[in-house]
Design a protein around this motif. Structure first.
Motif, PDB file in Angstrom:
ATOM      1  N   VAL A 554       0.847  -1.205   0.000  1.00 38.32           N
ATOM      2  CA  VAL A 554       0.000   0.000   0.000  1.00 38.32           C
ATOM      3  C   VAL A 554       0.876   1.246   0.000  1.00 38.32           C
ATOM      4  CG1 VAL A 554      -1.683   1.336   1.338  1.00 38.32           C
ATOM      5  CG2 VAL A 554      -1.942  -1.143   1.082  1.00 38.32           C
ATOM      6  N   PHE A 555       1.912   1.254   0.840  1.00 42.03           N
ATOM      7  CA  PHE A 555       2.812   2.407   0.898  1.00 42.03           C
ATOM      8  C   PHE A 555       3.500   2.619  -0.448  1.00 42.03           C
ATOM      9  CE2 PHE A 555       1.965   3.244   5.089  1.00 42.03           C
ATOM     10  CZ  PHE A 555       2.825   4.163   5.677  1.00 42.03           C
ATOM     11  N   PHE A 556       3.880   1.491  -1.075  1.00 44.18           N
ATOM     12  CA  PHE A 556       4.587   1.640  -2.351  1.00 44.18           C
ATOM     13  C   PHE A 556       3.659   2.223  -3.414  1.00 44.18           C
ATOM     14  CE2 PHE A 556       6.069   0.028  -6.463  1.00 44.18           C
ATOM     15  CZ  PHE A 556       7.368   0.498  -6.459  1.00 44.18           C
ATOM     16  N   ARG A 557       2.422   1.782  -3.431  1.00 43.70           N
ATOM     17  CA  ARG A 557       1.476   2.287  -4.432  1.00 43.70           C
ATOM     18  C   ARG A 557       1.148   3.748  -4.170  1.00 43.70           C
ATOM     19  NH1 ARG A 557      -3.527  -1.455  -5.759  1.00 43.70           N
ATOM     20  NH2 ARG A 557      -3.705   0.281  -7.272  1.00 43.70           N
ATOM     21  N   HIS A 558       1.223   4.201  -2.913  1.00 45.60           N
ATOM     22  CA  HIS A 558       0.908   5.601  -2.580  1.00 45.60           C
ATOM     23  C   HIS A 558       2.174   6.318  -2.101  1.00 45.60           C
ATOM     24  CE1 HIS A 558      -2.985   3.485  -2.261  1.00 45.60           C
ATOM     25  NE2 HIS A 558      -3.540   4.682  -2.631  1.00 45.60           N
ATOM     26  N   ARG A 559       3.310   5.915  -2.676  1.00 50.25           N
ATOM     27  CA  ARG A 559       4.569   6.492  -2.221  1.00 50.25           C
ATOM     28  C   ARG A 559       4.678   7.993  -2.543  1.00 50.25           C
ATOM     29  NH1 ARG A 559       5.297   3.325  -6.613  1.00 50.25           N
ATOM     30  NH2 ARG A 559       6.330   4.180  -8.455  1.00 50.25           N
ATOM     31  N   ALA A 560       3.885   8.441  -3.537  1.00 49.18           N
ATOM     32  CA  ALA A 560       3.935   9.868  -3.887  1.00 49.18           C
ATOM     33  C   ALA A 560       2.976  10.699  -3.069  1.00 49.18           C
ATOM     34  CB  ALA A 560       3.637  10.047  -5.380  1.00 49.18           C
ATOM     35  N   PHE A 774       1.905   2.318  11.697  1.00 47.44           N
ATOM     36  CA  PHE A 774       1.404   2.265  10.331  1.00 47.44           C
ATOM     37  C   PHE A 774      -0.114   2.192  10.221  1.00 47.44           C
ATOM     38  CE2 PHE A 774       5.753   0.668  10.007  1.00 47.44           C
ATOM     39  CZ  PHE A 774       6.246   1.456   8.990  1.00 47.44           C
ATOM     40  N   ALA A 775      -0.808   1.715  11.231  1.00 50.65           N
ATOM     41  CA  ALA A 775      -2.264   1.586  11.107  1.00 50.65           C
ATOM     42  C   ALA A 775      -2.955   2.929  10.847  1.00 50.65           C
ATOM     43  CB  ALA A 775      -2.817   0.908  12.358  1.00 50.65           C
ATOM     44  N   PRO A 776      -2.626   4.012  11.567  1.00 51.02           N
ATOM     45  CA  PRO A 776      -3.310   5.296  11.266  1.00 51.02           C
ATOM     46  C   PRO A 776      -3.057   5.769   9.847  1.00 51.02           C
ATOM     47  CG  PRO A 776      -2.200   5.359  13.401  1.00 51.02           C
ATOM     48  CD  PRO A 776      -1.731   4.118  12.719  1.00 51.02           C
ATOM     49  N   LYS A 777      -1.850   5.547   9.341  1.00 52.34           N
ATOM     50  CA  LYS A 777      -1.534   6.026   7.987  1.00 52.34           C
ATOM     51  C   LYS A 777      -2.303   5.205   6.965  1.00 52.34           C
ATOM     52  CE  LYS A 777       3.105   7.288   9.541  1.00 52.34           C
ATOM     53  NZ  LYS A 777       4.549   7.064   9.396  1.00 52.34           N
ATOM     54  N   ILE A 778      -2.359   3.882   7.158  1.00 52.73           N
ATOM     55  CA  ILE A 778      -3.085   3.037   6.222  1.00 52.73           C
ATOM     56  C   ILE A 778      -4.568   3.423   6.228  1.00 52.73           C
ATOM     57  CG2 ILE A 778      -3.821   0.658   5.771  1.00 52.73           C
ATOM     58  CD1 ILE A 778      -0.978   1.188   4.959  1.00 52.73           C
ATOM     59  N   PHE A 779      -5.070   3.722   7.412  1.00 52.70           N
ATOM     60  CA  PHE A 779      -6.480   4.110   7.512  1.00 52.70           C
ATOM     61  C   PHE A 779      -6.753   5.371   6.694  1.00 52.70           C
ATOM     62  CE2 PHE A 779      -9.910   6.449   9.610  1.00 52.70           C
ATOM     63  CZ  PHE A 779     -10.924   5.503   9.562  1.00 52.70           C
ATOM     64  N   ILE A 780      -5.861   6.361   6.797  1.00 46.91           N
ATOM     65  CA  ILE A 780      -6.053   7.609   6.049  1.00 46.91           C
ATOM     66  C   ILE A 780      -5.923   7.348   4.554  1.00 46.91           C
ATOM     67  CG2 ILE A 780      -5.020   9.869   5.580  1.00 46.91           C
ATOM     68  CD1 ILE A 780      -4.357  10.035   8.580  1.00 46.91           C
ATOM     69  N   ILE A 781      -4.898   6.536   4.189  1.00 45.66           N
ATOM     70  CA  ILE A 781      -4.673   6.295   2.769  1.00 45.66           C
ATOM     71  C   ILE A 781      -5.859   5.576   2.148  1.00 45.66           C
ATOM     72  CG2 ILE A 781      -3.256   4.983   1.127  1.00 45.66           C
ATOM     73  CD1 ILE A 781      -0.859   5.516   2.965  1.00 45.66           C
ATOM     74  N   LEU A 782      -6.399   4.612   2.815  1.00 47.13           N
ATOM     75  CA  LEU A 782      -7.454   3.796   2.234  1.00 47.13           C
ATOM     76  C   LEU A 782      -8.854   4.356   2.462  1.00 47.13           C
ATOM     77  CD1 LEU A 782      -6.118   0.192   3.045  1.00 47.13           C
ATOM     78  CD2 LEU A 782      -5.874   1.501   0.916  1.00 47.13           C
ATOM     79  N   PHE A 783      -9.067   4.941   3.621  1.00 45.74           N
ATOM     80  CA  PHE A 783     -10.449   5.311   3.956  1.00 45.74           C
ATOM     81  C   PHE A 783     -10.665   6.825   4.119  1.00 45.74           C
ATOM     82  CE2 PHE A 783      -9.595   1.074   5.743  1.00 45.74           C
ATOM     83  CZ  PHE A 783     -10.514   0.328   4.999  1.00 45.74           C
ATOM     84  N   LYS A 784      -9.606   7.577   4.279  1.00 47.26           N
ATOM     85  CA  LYS A 784      -9.753   9.034   4.410  1.00 47.26           C
ATOM     86  C   LYS A 784      -8.788   9.731   3.443  1.00 47.26           C
ATOM     87  CE  LYS A 784     -12.649   9.091   7.963  1.00 47.26           C
ATOM     88  NZ  LYS A 784     -13.965   9.749   7.907  1.00 47.26           N
TER      89      LYS A 784
END
Length: 797
Positions: A554-560, A774-784
Motif C-alpha cells: 500500500v505504501f509503495f502504491r501511494h509512495r507519492a 502504520f495503522a493510522p496512515k493506512i487508515f487515512i490512505i485507504l479510507f480518508k
C-alpha cells in the motif's frame, strides 16, 4: 530301661540300677552284634583262628551308668570270663560298640579315651563327637548330625520354606544338632520364628508351653531335632487340642519309629534316614528263639515274658500264665520284629565288622593265597585304634570307612509319612542324599511326595510374601530378615527382580514405567509445528509478516502521497522490511533445536529487532530535527539528511552484529537436553552458551528502545497536524512494556513454554510497532483520502 536313684543322705548310696520294661529295640541291636560276632568267628577270611568275645552292659540311656560301665570295661573288673579255647587275653577290651545316645557316648569317650580304647557308635550322631581333640578314640557308622543338618537345610531350601519353627531335645544330641542346623539355615536365608527344647523328663507345664507355641505360630514348617522319647511326649500334648496343620521335618532319631505313626497329624512328615540294608541271615537269627534257648539268658527270658505275657521256667504267681511253648516269634508284633526298620540295626553290624577288620590288620598277615593270624600276639589298644582309622572294606554290598573325624560317608534316604490305603500312616522313600557326590548333586527328589494334611500341593511357609518387581524389601523392626514390608520404588527408580533389596535409578535419559520394573526412554518435548500452540504462534508469525508486506505494498502504491512522503518514506520501507523479518524470525524458535537453528534464532531476532528500533529511532530524530530546522538561523537538517539517516541505522545495527558475532565465536547457543524442569520427560531447548552474550543482546535492544522512547516523548507535542512522534511514543511504550514483562516470564516459564514466551514477546512487540506506527496512515490512505493532502498535513486547510 530307666534308672532309679534314691538317696537318704545317711549312708553311701547304692549302685545305680535299671528298672522298667526292657527296650526291645535295644535288644535287637544287641542280638545284631552277637550275630556279627558269630559270623566273624566262623569266617575263614576275617580273623581266621581267632575267636572274639563280648560283654553286654545296660546303660539305661543314662550318662552316669554309662560312665560306670566305661570304668568297669577299662579296668577289666568283669565278674567272669570265658577262658576256654586258649583265650590268652581274656577280659582285655579291644573295642566298644556303643552307645546309642550321644550324651552317654560323650561320657564314655571321656573315660576310655585316655586308655586308647576304640569306641564305635551305631546311633550317636552329635556333631560334637567329630572333635578329635576331645574324642580321639570315637568312631561311628552313622553319619554325624553335621551332615544330616546340612541335608535338612537343603531340603527346606529346595521347597522354598524360609519361615520355620525349631524344636530340639534338651540334650547334647538335640542342642548340638539344632545349633548346626540353625547356623547353616541362617546362611541360606532361612529364618526361625521360635526355637524350643523338650525332654521327656520335663514337667507337663514345660511341654505344654512348647505345644502352645507351635499351635500359635505362623510358621507352617516345624523342624524337630529330637530323640523319639522327647518327640512322643510333645506329640501326646499336641494331640489334646486341635491346631492348624504343620509340615514336620524330622531326623532319623524319631522318624523311623513306628510307634509315633499313630499321630495322624504328622501325615506328610519328611526327613532323612539312614539307608536301609539287609544283612543276610540276620532276620532268621533274630527270630531263632525257642523257650529252651531263651531260658538260658536272663535278658531273653525277660523279653520273652514281657512280649508274650507269660512266665517261663518258674511257677507263675496267681493270675499269671505259664509259657506253654506255643508262643511264636513269627507272629510277635513288636519293635524287635519290625524288620521294616533295619537301618540302625545295620549300623551295629557295620560297627562290629569295623573293629574286627582293625583287629585283623593288627594281628594278621595276608599273603596271596593265605591269611595267618597270631592269636598269641599281645597287642595294645592303641594299635587297634590306629588301624581302625584306616579300615576300608565292603560288607554285604555296602562300604565301610571313616574320614579324619571318624565319620562315615553320609548317605541318606528321604522318608515321607504317607497315608496308606487302610487309613494309617506308612513310611515311603521319596528321595536320596549322597554326600560322596559333587556339591549341588547330592540331593535327588522324587515326585510322589505327600505334604501336610496329606496333600500333594507344596505348602508355603514364609514370614512375608515375595516383593514383586517395582518394590524393595524393608526389614520390619525387631524381626528376622525374612520379615519385611514391600515398599514401592521412589520416583525415577526401578527394581526388576523379585525380593529386590534396593531400587536402582534409571539412566538420566530414561524413566520408569507405571509398574516401576522397566526403564523406558523419556519422551522428548519441544515446541513443534504439530501441536496447537506451535500452530497458533506460527500462524500469527506468518500473518504478521503478510500484514507487513501488504502495508508495504500500500505504501509503495501511494509512495507519492503526502502522508507517505511526509514521514520519511525510505525509513518507513526499511522499517516494514525489518518488521517482516521480525515476524519471520519467530518461526526459527519452533521445531526441534539444532546447532544452526539455535544460533540463527537468537542472532536473527537480535539483529532484526535492532534494525527495526534503529529505523524507529531514525524517524524520531528526523521529526525532532525537522522542528529544529524551522527555527530562524537553524541549519540542523544539513547534518541529518538522508545519508546521515542511513548511516545511523547501519551504525546501530552493526554494533548488534558485532555483539552477536562475538557471542557466536566465544560461546554460541547450542541444542541441549533439559532434565531438570521435568523428571519424566526431556525438554529439548537451545542453551544460551554464554549468558552474558544473551543479556548483552537484549540489553542493547533495550537501550535503543529506551532512547527511542525518550526522543519520541520529547517530540510528542510538536505543532504538526500529523505528528508521527506520538505514534512512536505509543509503540515504544508497548515495546518496552512487553520486554519488561518478558524477563520474569522467560525466567519462570518451564520447558517449551520458555520458547513460547519468547515468541509471544517478539510477536507482541512487532504487532505493537506495526499497528501504532502504520495503522493510522493506512487508515487515512485507504479510507480518508481527503486527509492525505499537504494542506491538511500542514494544518492550513
Amino acid at each position: 530301661m530307666n534308672i532309679v536313684n534314691q538317696h537318704d543322705y545317711t549312708s553311701m548310696p547304692d549302685p545305680l540300677t535299671c528298672t522298667g520294661r526292657l527296650e526291645s529295640m535295644e535288644l535287637r541291636l544287641v542280638r545284631a552284634m552277637i550275630f556279627a560276632i558269630k559270623q566273624i568267628n566262623n569266617s575263614t577270611k576275617l580273623l581266621p583262628g581267632i575267636k572274639l568275645g563280648y560283654e553286654i552292659h545296660d546303660s539305661c540311656t543314662a550318662a552316669p551308668v554309662a560312665v560306670h560301665v566305661a570304668f568297669q570295661l577299662s579296668n577289666g573288673l568283669d565278674p567272669e570270663f570265658n577262658t576256654g579255647d586258649n583265650c590268652t587275653q581274656s577280659g582285655m577290651v579291644m573295642g566298644i560298640v556303643g552307645e546309642s545316645g550321644s550324651s552317654p557316648s560323650i561320657s564314655m569317650s571321656r573315660v576310655i579315651g585316655p586308655f586308647n580304647i576304640p569306641q564305635v557308635s551305631h546311633f550317636a550322631t552329635c556333631a560334637c563327637l567329630s572333635d578329635k581333640e576331645q574324642y580321639p578314640n570315637f568312631f561311628r557308622t552313622i553319619p554325624s548330625d553335621n551332615f544330616q543338618a546340612d541335608a535338612m537345610v537343603k531340603l527346606v531350601k529346595a521347597f522354598g520354606w524360609t519361615w520355620i519353627g525349631a524344636v530340639r531335645s534338651d540334650s547334647d544330641y538335640g542342642n548340638n544338632g539344632m545349633a548346626v542346623f540353625l547356623t547353616r539355615a541362617k546362611k541360606e536365608g532361612i529364618c526361625v520364628e521360635y526355637s524350643e527344647s523338650v525332654l521327656q523328663t520335663h514337667s507337663r507345664s514345660k511341654i505344654k508351653r512348647v505345644a502352645d507355641i507351635i499351635r500359635r505360630s505362623t510358621a507352617r514348617v516345624v523342624v524337630v531335632f529330637a530323640a523319639s522319647g522327647d518327640v512322643r511326649v510333645l506329640f501326646e500334648e499336641l494331640i489334646l487340642e486341635p491346631f492348624p496343620p504343620r509340615q514336620w521335618i524330622g531326623t532319623e532319631a524319631w522318624l523311623t519309629m513306628t510307634d509315633l505313626m499313630r499321630f495322624n497329624f504328622c501325615v506328610g512328615a519328611l526327613g532323612f534316614v539312614i539307608e536301609r540294608a539287609d544283612s543276610p541271615g540276620l532276620k532268621e537269627f533274630l527270630l531263632d528263639m525257642s523257650p529252651s534257648t531263651v531260658a538260658l539268658s536272663p535278658i531273653l527270658t525277660e523279653f520273652w515274658e514281657d512280649s508274650f505275657n507269660c512266665m517261663l521256667g518258674k511257677s507263675p504267681a496267681p493270675g499269671e500264665i505259664t509259657c506253654d511253648g506255643t508262643q511264636d516269634m513269627q507272629k510277635l508284633q513288636d519293635k524287635y520284629t519290625d524288620f521294616s526298620n533295619f537301618r540302625i540295626t545295620n549300623m551295629v553290624y557295620k560297627a562290629v565288622y569295623a573293629i574286627a577288620h582293625a583287629l585283623h590288620n593288627t594281628l594278621c598277615l595276608d599273603t596271596n593265597s593265605t591269611t595267618h593270624c597270631d592269636k598269641y600276639n599281645k597287642i595294645e589298644t592303641k594299635q587297634v585304634l590306629t588301624e581302625l582309622k584306616k579300615v576300608n572294606f565292603t560288607q554285604a554290598g555296602y562300604d565301610v570307612s571313616f574320614d579324619e573325624n571318624g565319620d562315615p560317608v553320609p548317605r541318606y534316604e528321604l522318608m515321607n509319612w504317607q497315608r496308606s490305603d487302610s487309613g494309617g500312616l506308612e513310611m515311603v522313600i521319596v528321595g536320596h542324599y549322597d554326600g560322596a557326590l559333587p556339591v549341588g548333586q547330592e540331593f535327588h527328589l522324587k515326585k510322589n511326595i505327600t505334604f501336610m494334611d496329606g496333600l500333594k500341593k507344596l505348602p508355603k511357609s514364609v514370614c512375608s510374601e515375595n516383593c514383586p518387581p517395582g518394590t524393595r524389601k524393608v526389614l520390619q523392626k525387631g524381626k528376622p530378615i525374612c520379615c519385611y514390608d514391600c515398599v514401592p520404588c521412589a520416583e525415577g527408580e526401578i527394581s526388576n527382580t523379585t525380593d529386590s533389596p534396593d531400587c536402582l535409578p534409571c539412566l538420566k535419559d530414561f524413566w520408569p514405567n507405571a509398574e516401576k520394573d522397566t526403564c523406558f526412554p523419556k519422551p522428548v518435548e519441544f515446541l513443534s509445528y504439530d501441536e496447537v500452540l506451535g500452530i497458533i504462534l506460527a500462524a500469527f508469525s506468518v500473518g504478521g509478516a503478510c500484514l507487513t508486506i501488504m502495508t508495504a505494498v500500500v505504501f509503495f502504491r501511494h509512495r507519492a502521497s503526502p502522508i507517505v512522503r511526509a514521514n520519511n518514506s525510505e525509513l518507513s520501507f526499511l522499517l516494514l522490511l525489518s518488521l517482516t523479518l521480525c515476524f519471520l524470525s519467530s518461526l526459527t524458535f519452533i521445531g526441534a533445536p539444532s546447532d544452526w537453528s539455535c544460533m540463527l534464532r537468537h542472532t536473527a531476532f537480535a539483529i532484526t529487532f535492532v534494525l527495526c528500533i534503529s529505523c524507529v529511532l531514525g524517524k524520531t530524530i528526523v521529526v525532532l530535527m525537522a522542528f529544529k530546522a524551522t527555527l530562524p538561523g537553524s541549519n540542523v537538517m544539513k547534518w541529518f539528511g538522508a545519508p546521515q539517516q542511513r548511516m545511523t541505522v547501519v551504525s546501530f545495527t552493526s554494533i548488534q552484529v558485532l555483539i552477536c558475532t562475538i557471542w557466536l565465536v566465544v560461546s554460541p547457543p547450542f541444542p541441549a537436553k533439559n532434565l531438570i524442569v521435568y523428571e519424566k520427560k526431556i525438554i529439548l531447548e537451545c542453551a544460551l552458551g554464554s549468558a552474558i552474550g544473551f543479556w548483552a543482546v537484549l540489553g542493547y535492544i533495550g537501550l535503543l528502545a529506551v532512547s527511542c522512547l525518550v526522543f519520541a516523548v520529547l517530540a510528542r507535542n510538536l505543532p504538526d497536524s500529523f505528528n508521527e512522534a506520538k505514534l512512536i511514543t505509543f509503540s515504544m511504550l508497548i515495546f518496552c512494556a512487553v520486554w519488561i514483562t518478558f524477563i520474569p516470564a522467560y525466567v519462570s516459564s518451564p520447558g517449551k513454554f520458555t520458547v513460547a514466551v519468547e515468541i509471544f514477546a517478539i510477536l507482541a512487540s512487532s504487532f505493537g510497532l506495526m499497528f501504532c506506527i502504520f495503522a493510522p496512515k493506512i487508515f487515512i490512505i485507504l479510507f480518508k483520502p481527503e486527509k492525505n493532502t499537504k494542506k491538511h498535513l500542514m494544518n492550513k486547510s
